[in-house]
Design a protein around this motif. Structure first.
Motif, PDB file in Angstrom:
ATOM      1  N   GLN A 198       0.818  -1.207   0.000  1.00  0.00           N
ATOM      2  CA  GLN A 198       0.000   0.000   0.000  1.00  0.00           C
ATOM      3  C   GLN A 198       0.855   1.262   0.000  1.00  0.00           C
ATOM      4  O   GLN A 198       0.328   2.357   0.017  1.00  0.00           O
ATOM      5  N   GLY A 199       2.167   1.120   0.025  1.00  0.00           N
ATOM      6  CA  GLY A 199       3.042   2.276   0.002  1.00  0.00           C
ATOM      7  C   GLY A 199       3.054   3.046   1.303  1.00  0.00           C
ATOM      8  O   GLY A 199       3.250   4.252   1.320  1.00  0.00           O
ATOM      9  N   MET A 200       2.846   2.369   2.424  1.00  0.00           N
ATOM     10  CA  MET A 200       2.868   3.050   3.716  1.00  0.00           C
ATOM     11  C   MET A 200       4.277   3.546   3.989  1.00  0.00           C
ATOM     12  O   MET A 200       5.254   2.875   3.684  1.00  0.00           O
ATOM     13  N   PRO A 201       4.391   4.735   4.589  1.00  0.00           N
ATOM     14  CA  PRO A 201       5.728   5.262   4.892  1.00  0.00           C
ATOM     15  C   PRO A 201       6.388   4.485   6.019  1.00  0.00           C
ATOM     16  O   PRO A 201       5.716   3.855   6.838  1.00  0.00           O
ATOM     17  N   LYS A 202       7.723   4.542   6.047  1.00  0.00           N
ATOM     18  CA  LYS A 202       8.490   3.892   7.097  1.00  0.00           C
ATOM     19  C   LYS A 202       9.138   4.956   7.976  1.00  0.00           C
ATOM     20  O   LYS A 202       9.369   6.079   7.540  1.00  0.00           O
ATOM     21  N   THR A 203       9.438   4.555   9.200  1.00  0.00           N
ATOM     22  CA  THR A 203      10.133   5.443  10.130  1.00  0.00           C
ATOM     23  C   THR A 203      11.080   4.625  10.990  1.00  0.00           C
ATOM     24  O   THR A 203      10.968   3.399  11.051  1.00  0.00           O
ATOM     25  N   THR A 204      12.005   5.303  11.634  1.00  0.00           N
ATOM     26  CA  THR A 204      12.928   4.646  12.544  1.00  0.00           C
ATOM     27  C   THR A 204      12.339   4.699  13.952  1.00  0.00           C
ATOM     28  O   THR A 204      12.198   5.771  14.536  1.00  0.00           O
ATOM     29  N   VAL A 205      11.951   3.548  14.430  1.00  0.00           N
ATOM     30  CA  VAL A 205      11.386   3.415  15.774  1.00  0.00           C
ATOM     31  C   VAL A 205      11.643   1.977  16.222  1.00  0.00           C
ATOM     32  O   VAL A 205      11.651   1.059  15.411  1.00  0.00           O
TER      33      VAL A 205
ATOM     34  N   CYS B 234      10.899  -1.523  17.708  1.00  0.00           N
ATOM     35  CA  CYS B 234       9.769  -2.431  17.942  1.00  0.00           C
ATOM     36  C   CYS B 234       9.871  -2.983  19.365  1.00  0.00           C
ATOM     37  O   CYS B 234      10.909  -3.528  19.744  1.00  0.00           O
ATOM     38  N   PRO B 235       8.798  -2.861  20.158  1.00  0.00           N
ATOM     39  CA  PRO B 235       8.845  -3.374  21.531  1.00  0.00           C
ATOM     40  C   PRO B 235       8.853  -4.903  21.595  1.00  0.00           C
ATOM     41  O   PRO B 235       9.193  -5.478  22.627  1.00  0.00           O
ATOM     42  N   GLU B 236       8.541  -5.560  20.490  1.00  0.00           N
ATOM     43  CA  GLU B 236       8.467  -7.021  20.468  1.00  0.00           C
ATOM     44  C   GLU B 236       9.818  -7.658  20.114  1.00  0.00           C
ATOM     45  O   GLU B 236      10.306  -8.525  20.819  1.00  0.00           O
ATOM     46  N   CYS B 237      10.446  -7.202  19.005  1.00  0.00           N
ATOM     47  CA  CYS B 237      11.670  -7.856  18.523  1.00  0.00           C
ATOM     48  C   CYS B 237      12.901  -6.950  18.514  1.00  0.00           C
ATOM     49  O   CYS B 237      13.999  -7.409  18.253  1.00  0.00           O
ATOM     50  N   GLY B 238      12.721  -5.653  18.766  1.00  0.00           N
ATOM     51  CA  GLY B 238      13.856  -4.738  18.797  1.00  0.00           C
ATOM     52  C   GLY B 238      14.262  -4.182  17.445  1.00  0.00           C
ATOM     53  O   GLY B 238      15.211  -3.399  17.355  1.00  0.00           O
ATOM     54  N   ASN B 239      13.585  -4.586  16.387  1.00  0.00           N
ATOM     55  CA  ASN B 239      13.876  -4.051  15.052  1.00  0.00           C
ATOM     56  C   ASN B 239      13.706  -2.534  15.071  1.00  0.00           C
ATOM     57  O   ASN B 239      12.842  -2.000  15.779  1.00  0.00           O
ATOM     58  N   MET B 240      14.504  -1.814  14.301  1.00  0.00           N
ATOM     59  CA  MET B 240      14.507  -0.344  14.343  1.00  0.00           C
ATOM     60  C   MET B 240      13.768   0.301  13.169  1.00  0.00           C
ATOM     61  O   MET B 240      13.972   1.470  12.879  1.00  0.00           O
ATOM     62  N   GLU B 241      12.890  -0.441  12.476  1.00  0.00           N
ATOM     63  CA  GLU B 241      12.147   0.138  11.356  1.00  0.00           C
ATOM     64  C   GLU B 241      10.703  -0.355  11.387  1.00  0.00           C
ATOM     65  O   GLU B 241      10.439  -1.524  11.655  1.00  0.00           O
ATOM     66  N   ALA B 242       9.778   0.571  11.115  1.00  0.00           N
ATOM     67  CA  ALA B 242       8.360   0.205  11.122  1.00  0.00           C
ATOM     68  C   ALA B 242       7.600   1.059  10.124  1.00  0.00           C
ATOM     69  O   ALA B 242       7.995   2.193   9.821  1.00  0.00           O
TER      70      ALA B 242
END
Length: 106
Positions: A57-64, A66-74
């Protein structure tokens, strides 16, 4: 409150007629030709949002983080879920584990 269809000025009620207060306009209409105001009442949550195809859907990404896995992109999106005078709520979807969470302004 009624506004003029021609110039946007405020209308004034006179003997069953709305009359434009702008002297240069002079627009009039019967009081029965007004739009009906409908109150939304209590706002309800709009329901479930399918985010499984967020990337498609072309949703934008940001650096944050993840409280679940620690990944730094969402992926993120914003939605008004409270009253109109409150700020929007930010929703995040982890690009790695697809965990979903929200962030409210306090």
């Amino acid at each position: 409150m009624e506004f003029c269809d021609e110039c946007g000025s405020m209308m004034q009620g006179r003997d069953g007629t709305w009359v434009c207060t702008n002297e240069d306009c002079g627009f009039e209409k019967p009081k029965g030709d007004t739009a009906e105001f409908v109150s939304a009442g209590k706002q309800e949550d709009s329901g479930v949002i399918d985010v499984s195809d967020a990337e498609d859907q072309g949703m934008p990404k940001t650096t944050v983080k993840c409280p679940e896995c620690g990944n730094m992109e969402a992926y993120y999106y914003m939605q008004q879920i409270r009253s109109a005078d409150e700020s929007e709520t930010r929703f995040f979807i982890c690009t790695e584990c697809e965990h979903k969470w929200r962030e409210d302004d306090h």
